[in-house]
Design a protein around this motif. Structure first.
Motif, PDB file in Angstrom:
ATOM      1  N   MET B  53       0.827  -1.211   0.000  1.00 45.26           N
ATOM      2  CA  MET B  53       0.000   0.000   0.000  1.00 45.26           C
ATOM      3  C   MET B  53       0.863   1.264   0.000  1.00 45.26           C
ATOM      4  SD  MET B  53      -3.015  -1.435   2.526  1.00 45.26           S
ATOM      5  CE  MET B  53      -3.446   0.138   3.221  1.00 45.26           C
ATOM      6  N   GLN B  54       2.014   1.166   0.627  1.00 41.70           N
ATOM      7  CA  GLN B  54       2.908   2.319   0.605  1.00 41.70           C
ATOM      8  C   GLN B  54       3.534   2.496  -0.775  1.00 41.70           C
ATOM      9  OE1 GLN B  54       5.966   2.490   3.662  1.00 41.70           O
ATOM     10  NE2 GLN B  54       6.056   4.707   3.391  1.00 41.70           N
ATOM     11  N   LYS B  55       3.874   1.371  -1.396  1.00 43.91           N
ATOM     12  CA  LYS B  55       4.428   1.432  -2.741  1.00 43.91           C
ATOM     13  C   LYS B  55       3.416   2.050  -3.712  1.00 43.91           C
ATOM     14  CE  LYS B  55       6.940  -2.176  -3.691  1.00 43.91           C
ATOM     15  NZ  LYS B  55       7.105  -3.622  -3.998  1.00 43.91           N
ATOM     16  N   GLU B  56       2.136   1.753  -3.460  1.00 40.95           N
ATOM     17  CA  GLU B  56       1.073   2.301  -4.308  1.00 40.95           C
ATOM     18  C   GLU B  56       0.643   3.697  -3.864  1.00 40.95           C
ATOM     19  OE1 GLU B  56      -1.901  -0.675  -3.868  1.00 40.95           O
ATOM     20  OE2 GLU B  56      -0.943  -2.085  -5.254  1.00 40.95           O
ATOM     21  N   GLU B  57       1.322   4.208  -2.861  1.00 42.88           N
ATOM     22  CA  GLU B  57       1.074   5.569  -2.360  1.00 42.88           C
ATOM     23  C   GLU B  57      -0.323   5.778  -1.809  1.00 42.88           C
ATOM     24  OE1 GLU B  57       2.304   8.118  -5.549  1.00 42.88           O
ATOM     25  OE2 GLU B  57       4.424   7.888  -5.055  1.00 42.88           O
ATOM     26  N   SER B  58      -0.846   4.743  -1.163  1.00 40.84           N
ATOM     27  CA  SER B  58      -2.120   4.886  -0.454  1.00 40.84           C
ATOM     28  C   SER B  58      -1.886   5.252   1.012  1.00 40.84           C
ATOM     29  CB  SER B  58      -2.917   3.581  -0.508  1.00 40.84           C
ATOM     30  OG  SER B  58      -3.113   3.182  -1.842  1.00 40.84           O
ATOM     31  N   LEU B  77      -3.030   7.802   6.091  1.00 41.85           N
ATOM     32  CA  LEU B  77      -3.563   7.734   4.731  1.00 41.85           C
ATOM     33  C   LEU B  77      -3.095   8.937   3.920  1.00 41.85           C
ATOM     34  CD1 LEU B  77      -7.260   6.504   4.746  1.00 41.85           C
ATOM     35  CD2 LEU B  77      -5.133   5.218   4.809  1.00 41.85           C
ATOM     36  N   THR B  78      -2.784   8.696   2.669  1.00 39.24           N
ATOM     37  CA  THR B  78      -2.576   9.785   1.715  1.00 39.24           C
ATOM     38  C   THR B  78      -3.951  10.123   1.126  1.00 39.24           C
ATOM     39  OG1 THR B  78      -2.344   8.270  -0.138  1.00 39.24           O
ATOM     40  CG2 THR B  78      -0.341   8.817   1.083  1.00 39.24           C
ATOM     41  N   PRO B  79      -4.051  11.233   0.391  1.00 38.14           N
ATOM     42  CA  PRO B  79      -5.320  11.533  -0.290  1.00 38.14           C
ATOM     43  C   PRO B  79      -5.776  10.368  -1.160  1.00 38.14           C
ATOM     44  CG  PRO B  79      -3.870  13.423  -0.398  1.00 38.14           C
ATOM     45  CD  PRO B  79      -3.070  12.315   0.227  1.00 38.14           C
ATOM     46  N   LYS B  80      -4.830   9.734  -1.842  1.00 43.25           N
ATOM     47  CA  LYS B  80      -5.192   8.575  -2.661  1.00 43.25           C
ATOM     48  C   LYS B  80      -5.770   7.457  -1.798  1.00 43.25           C
ATOM     49  CE  LYS B  80      -3.362   5.291  -6.019  1.00 43.25           C
ATOM     50  NZ  LYS B  80      -2.230   4.377  -6.237  1.00 43.25           N
ATOM     51  N   GLY B  81      -5.193   7.276  -0.622  1.00 45.06           N
ATOM     52  CA  GLY B  81      -5.689   6.251   0.277  1.00 45.06           C
ATOM     53  C   GLY B  81      -7.099   6.548   0.750  1.00 45.06           C
ATOM     54  N   GLU B  82      -7.373   7.828   0.997  1.00 43.28           N
ATOM     55  CA  GLU B  82      -8.729   8.203   1.423  1.00 43.28           C
ATOM     56  C   GLU B  82      -9.738   7.909   0.323  1.00 43.28           C
ATOM     57  OE1 GLU B  82      -9.164  12.069   3.187  1.00 43.28           O
ATOM     58  OE2 GLU B  82      -7.254  11.916   4.262  1.00 43.28           O
ATOM     59  N   GLU B  83      -9.318   8.202  -0.899  1.00 41.97           N
ATOM     60  CA  GLU B  83     -10.202   7.926  -2.025  1.00 41.97           C
ATOM     61  C   GLU B  83     -10.457   6.418  -2.134  1.00 41.97           C
ATOM     62  OE1 GLU B  83      -9.972   8.577  -6.778  1.00 41.97           O
ATOM     63  OE2 GLU B  83      -8.835  10.021  -5.568  1.00 41.97           O
ATOM     64  N   GLU B  84      -9.394   5.651  -1.967  1.00 41.22           N
ATOM     65  CA  GLU B  84      -9.553   4.197  -2.051  1.00 41.22           C
ATOM     66  C   GLU B  84     -10.438   3.656  -0.938  1.00 41.22           C
ATOM     67  OE1 GLU B  84      -5.618   2.684  -2.383  1.00 41.22           O
ATOM     68  OE2 GLU B  84      -5.612   3.037  -4.542  1.00 41.22           O
ATOM     69  N   LEU B  85     -10.360   4.275   0.218  1.00 42.68           N
ATOM     70  CA  LEU B  85     -11.233   3.853   1.309  1.00 42.68           C
ATOM     71  C   LEU B  85     -12.695   4.059   0.919  1.00 42.68           C
ATOM     72  CD1 LEU B  85     -11.898   2.953   4.150  1.00 42.68           C
ATOM     73  CD2 LEU B  85     -11.350   5.263   4.969  1.00 42.68           C
ATOM     74  N   GLN B  86     -12.977   5.219   0.336  1.00 46.31           N
ATOM     75  CA  GLN B  86     -14.362   5.474  -0.095  1.00 46.31           C
ATOM     76  C   GLN B  86     -14.808   4.452  -1.132  1.00 46.31           C
ATOM     77  OE1 GLN B  86     -16.312   7.442   1.578  1.00 46.31           O
ATOM     78  NE2 GLN B  86     -14.488   7.899   2.805  1.00 46.31           N
ATOM     79  N   GLN B  87     -13.910   4.134  -2.068  1.00 43.92           N
ATOM     80  CA  GLN B  87     -14.251   3.150  -3.093  1.00 43.92           C
ATOM     81  C   GLN B  87     -14.462   1.766  -2.479  1.00 43.92           C
ATOM     82  OE1 GLN B  87     -11.071   3.498  -5.890  1.00 43.92           O
ATOM     83  NE2 GLN B  87     -11.779   5.475  -6.660  1.00 43.92           N
ATOM     84  N   PHE B  88     -13.640   1.452  -1.496  1.00 43.38           N
ATOM     85  CA  PHE B  88     -13.797   0.164  -0.832  1.00 43.38           C
ATOM     86  C   PHE B  88     -15.155   0.072  -0.148  1.00 43.38           C
ATOM     87  CE2 PHE B  88     -13.726  -2.085   3.246  1.00 43.38           C
ATOM     88  CZ  PHE B  88     -13.584  -3.376   2.785  1.00 43.38           C
TER      89      PHE B  88
END
Lengths: 106, 106
Positions: B53-58, B77-88
């Motif tokens: 997840m860190q490699k993917e910058e989440s 969480l990075t902004p990308k990680g927050e977005e992925e959380l919403q998608q999850f």
DNA sequence: TTCGGTATCTTGTAATGCAAGATATGTTGA
DNA sequence: TCAACATATCTTGCATTACAAGATACCGAA
């Protein structure tokens, strides 16, 4: 079946549930799953699963003539399959509760 | 992330949700998941996931001293990680609904 | 100084979902 | 007649995953 199998084996449980409801054949299962909202479970997923489940004696099958096309292999649950369905439901409910606990916090 | 990833990637989403709530380190995550009812996620599962997840910058991480033991790697969480959380969350809700549709019939 | 608890990471394995395509059967219509 | 199409099942090979097992390292206390 461990938690790993649970995470990976959600489709198994859905198949068991659909077969329990009514005798069905593989092609029909793929269509039903799509009706229920799954995004396209190809036969490449479903047939190997059915074969595995039959080898494990969770389901049994009989060939029947089709109105159009080759013979259909209809599946029904064995007693073992019914038991596994019950176990799947219990594990699925636990999983739902666990994941929702993680999510509720925010 | 496809449906496959969804089925297999439930833990990813839970990790994102827990990290979103509060900065945590890997060892702590394993303990939290156990609190939430998961049956023992070993570090052998969690650390590779965090690294991916860190490699993917989440997520991003910072090392901090521990009161007892080696340095802890705290994740946020990075902004990308927050977005992925919403998608999850969206995918998880769809999955719940689909599976429950299969099960409700009986 | 050694023991136990804390903390992270690596290696190797078995299982999974699936894309892609092979195979076979029956119907229909040109 | 026979080609085209829909129905139906099965196989192969791949990438990903969760995890067991164990390696490594740090720290405090006895």
């Amino acid at each position: 079946m461990s938690t790993t199998q649970m995470l990976k084996g959600i489709i198994d449980g859905c198949l068991l549930a659909i077969i329990y409801e009514k005798e069905v054949y593989g092609y029909e299962l793929a269509e039903k799953l799509e009706q229920y909202g799954f995004d396209s479970f190809s036969e490449g997923t479903i047939y190997p699963l059915l074969i595995r489940m039959q080898k494990e004696e969770s389901v049994s099958s009989t060939l029947k003539k089709s109105t159009a096309g080759p013979k259909r292999k209809y599946y029904t649950l064995t007693p073992k399959g019914e038991e596994e369905l019950q176990q799947f439901i219990a594990r699925w409910e636990k999983l739902q509760s666990n994941v929702n606990l993680c999510l509720r916090k925010q």
